[in-house]
Write a protein that holds these residues in place. Sequence first.
Motif, PDB file in Angstrom:
ATOM      1  N   ARG A  37      17.008 -14.299  -9.973  1.00 43.89           N
ATOM      2  CA  ARG A  37      17.139 -15.640  -9.391  1.00 43.89           C
ATOM      3  C   ARG A  37      18.236 -15.685  -8.338  1.00 43.89           C
ATOM      4  N   LYS A  38      19.381 -15.133  -8.664  1.00 42.43           N
ATOM      5  CA  LYS A  38      20.516 -15.146  -7.746  1.00 42.43           C
ATOM      6  C   LYS A  38      20.184 -14.382  -6.462  1.00 42.43           C
ATOM      7  N   GLY A  39      19.541 -13.233  -6.624  1.00 40.12           N
ATOM      8  CA  GLY A  39      19.191 -12.416  -5.454  1.00 40.12           C
ATOM      9  C   GLY A  39      18.173 -13.083  -4.550  1.00 40.12           C
ATOM     10  N   LEU A  40      17.127 -13.648  -5.122  1.00 39.94           N
ATOM     11  CA  LEU A  40      16.095 -14.305  -4.304  1.00 39.94           C
ATOM     12  C   LEU A  40      16.641 -15.578  -3.650  1.00 39.94           C
ATOM     13  N   HIS A  41      17.501 -16.288  -4.354  1.00 39.12           N
ATOM     14  CA  HIS A  41      18.105 -17.494  -3.777  1.00 39.12           C
ATOM     15  C   HIS A  41      18.979 -17.109  -2.578  1.00 39.12           C
ATOM     16  N   ALA A  42      19.714 -16.016  -2.699  1.00 36.80           N
ATOM     17  CA  ALA A  42      20.564 -15.552  -1.599  1.00 36.80           C
ATOM     18  C   ALA A  42      19.737 -15.154  -0.383  1.00 36.80           C
ATOM     19  N   LEU A  43      18.491 -14.726  -0.618  1.00 37.53           N
ATOM     20  CA  LEU A  43      17.602 -14.372   0.491  1.00 37.53           C
ATOM     21  C   LEU A  43      16.930 -15.592   1.107  1.00 37.53           C
TER      22      LEU A  43
ATOM     23  N   MET B 116       9.932 -18.480 -12.694  1.00 33.49           N
ATOM     24  CA  MET B 116      10.234 -18.951 -11.339  1.00 33.49           C
ATOM     25  C   MET B 116       8.935 -19.395 -10.674  1.00 33.49           C
ATOM     26  N   VAL B 117       8.957 -20.582 -10.073  1.00 33.91           N
ATOM     27  CA  VAL B 117       7.777 -21.130  -9.406  1.00 33.91           C
ATOM     28  C   VAL B 117       8.146 -21.388  -7.945  1.00 33.91           C
ATOM     29  N   PHE B 118       7.362 -20.804  -7.045  1.00 37.94           N
ATOM     30  CA  PHE B 118       7.571 -20.938  -5.607  1.00 37.94           C
ATOM     31  C   PHE B 118       6.420 -21.755  -5.025  1.00 37.94           C
ATOM     32  N   PRO B 119       6.532 -23.096  -5.041  1.00 39.97           N
ATOM     33  CA  PRO B 119       5.422 -23.929  -4.582  1.00 39.97           C
ATOM     34  C   PRO B 119       5.031 -23.662  -3.130  1.00 39.97           C
TER      35      PRO B 119
ATOM     36  N   ILE C  56       6.660 -16.115 -10.663  1.00 40.88           N
ATOM     37  CA  ILE C  56       7.173 -14.825 -11.126  1.00 40.88           C
ATOM     38  C   ILE C  56       7.623 -14.973 -12.573  1.00 40.88           C
ATOM     39  N   PHE C  57       7.148 -14.039 -13.400  1.00 38.60           N
ATOM     40  CA  PHE C  57       7.588 -13.919 -14.781  1.00 38.60           C
ATOM     41  C   PHE C  57       8.552 -12.744 -14.850  1.00 38.60           C
ATOM     42  N   ILE C  58       9.654 -12.902 -15.565  1.00 35.04           N
ATOM     43  CA  ILE C  58      10.556 -11.790 -15.845  1.00 35.04           C
ATOM     44  C   ILE C  58      10.403 -11.501 -17.333  1.00 35.04           C
ATOM     45  N   HIS C  59       9.674 -10.422 -17.632  1.00 35.82           N
ATOM     46  CA  HIS C  59       9.336 -10.104 -19.018  1.00 35.82           C
ATOM     47  C   HIS C  59      10.338  -9.127 -19.626  1.00 35.82           C
ATOM     48  N   GLY C  60      10.798  -9.448 -20.835  1.00 34.84           N
ATOM     49  CA  GLY C  60      11.608  -8.523 -21.617  1.00 34.84           C
ATOM     50  C   GLY C  60      10.686  -7.485 -22.234  1.00 34.84           C
ATOM     51  N   CYS C  61      11.032  -6.221 -22.106  1.00 36.20           N
ATOM     52  CA  CYS C  61      10.153  -5.134 -22.561  1.00 36.20           C
ATOM     53  C   CYS C  61       9.891  -5.185 -24.065  1.00 36.20           C
ATOM     54  N   PHE C  62      10.902  -5.533 -24.850  1.00 38.23           N
ATOM     55  CA  PHE C  62      10.686  -5.606 -26.299  1.00 38.23           C
ATOM     56  C   PHE C  62       9.751  -6.750 -26.652  1.00 38.23           C
ATOM     57  N   TRP C  63      10.017  -7.934 -26.143  1.00 40.27           N
ATOM     58  CA  TRP C  63       9.275  -9.125 -26.543  1.00 40.27           C
ATOM     59  C   TRP C  63       7.832  -9.123 -26.077  1.00 40.27           C
TER      60      TRP C  63
ATOM     61  N   ILE D 257      14.051  -4.095  -5.521  1.00 45.15           N
ATOM     62  CA  ILE D 257      13.282  -5.092  -6.277  1.00 45.15           C
ATOM     63  C   ILE D 257      13.211  -6.389  -5.494  1.00 45.15           C
ATOM     64  N   LEU D 258      14.350  -6.834  -4.965  1.00 45.44           N
ATOM     65  CA  LEU D 258      14.390  -8.083  -4.204  1.00 45.44           C
ATOM     66  C   LEU D 258      13.538  -7.983  -2.945  1.00 45.44           C
ATOM     67  N   GLU D 259      13.596  -6.844  -2.270  1.00 41.47           N
ATOM     68  CA  GLU D 259      12.801  -6.643  -1.061  1.00 41.47           C
ATOM     69  C   GLU D 259      11.314  -6.662  -1.381  1.00 41.47           C
ATOM     70  N   THR D 260      10.921  -6.035  -2.488  1.00 41.30           N
ATOM     71  CA  THR D 260       9.527  -6.027  -2.902  1.00 41.30           C
ATOM     72  C   THR D 260       9.052  -7.437  -3.229  1.00 41.30           C
ATOM     73  N   CYS D 261       9.863  -8.183  -3.972  1.00 43.62           N
ATOM     74  CA  CYS D 261       9.507  -9.572  -4.314  1.00 43.62           C
ATOM     75  C   CYS D 261       9.400 -10.431  -3.048  1.00 43.62           C
ATOM     76  N   ALA D 262      10.351 -10.280  -2.137  1.00 44.98           N
ATOM     77  CA  ALA D 262      10.356 -11.080  -0.910  1.00 44.98           C
ATOM     78  C   ALA D 262       9.121 -10.785  -0.064  1.00 44.98           C
ATOM     79  N   SER D 263       8.778  -9.511   0.093  1.00 40.97           N
ATOM     80  CA  SER D 263       7.601  -9.184   0.904  1.00 40.97           C
ATOM     81  C   SER D 263       6.321  -9.651   0.222  1.00 40.97           C
ATOM     82  N   TRP D 264       6.281  -9.595  -1.111  1.00 36.19           N
ATOM     83  CA  TRP D 264       5.100 -10.097  -1.826  1.00 36.19           C
ATOM     84  C   TRP D 264       4.961 -11.609  -1.654  1.00 36.19           C
ATOM     85  N   LEU D 265       6.069 -12.326  -1.769  1.00 30.95           N
ATOM     86  CA  LEU D 265       6.021 -13.778  -1.619  1.00 30.95           C
ATOM     87  C   LEU D 265       5.488 -14.178  -0.242  1.00 30.95           C
TER      88      LEU D 265
END
Length: 139
Positions: A16-22, A39-42, A48-55, A117-125
């Motif tokens: 969240r902090k990284g994408l907000h900074a971008l 996270m919802v980007f209308p 975007i879901f941030i999934h915990g590997c265990f859960w 990771i942030l660059e990949t998310c930003a380009s996908w968005l």
Amino acid sequence: MAGIRGKDTKPEMVLRKGLHALGFRFRLHDRKLPGTPDMVFPKYRAVIFIHGCFWHGHDCHLFRLPGTRTEFWRSKIERNRAVDARTAPALRNSGWRVGTVWECAIRGRGRIPLEEILETCASWLKSEAAELEIRSSST
């Protein structure tokens, strides 16, 4: 288990902090959408879901089924997987693009650098791609 967070986890806060900074603006945990995405980007019609590997029972080094109360944990994790399997198609059918970032991509021995990771998310968005999955490089 009451002390375990479902929201505002460390991996979620880092992303969240990284994408907000971008410059990306988003809503958090929109209960009107299936699965209550992290996270919802209308503007981009994306979630975007941030999934915990265990859960979520991810097939990586961070997931190991506990040795005690195995049936309880197995059924709990299978329920989470079933919800995930229903949620993504429901969101796509209502016109949303769905991204998943796994905890092992952010921390663990196969982690990916945060900038990547942030660059990949930003380009996908900014793209028209329907899906995104970021997982550890060692899985």
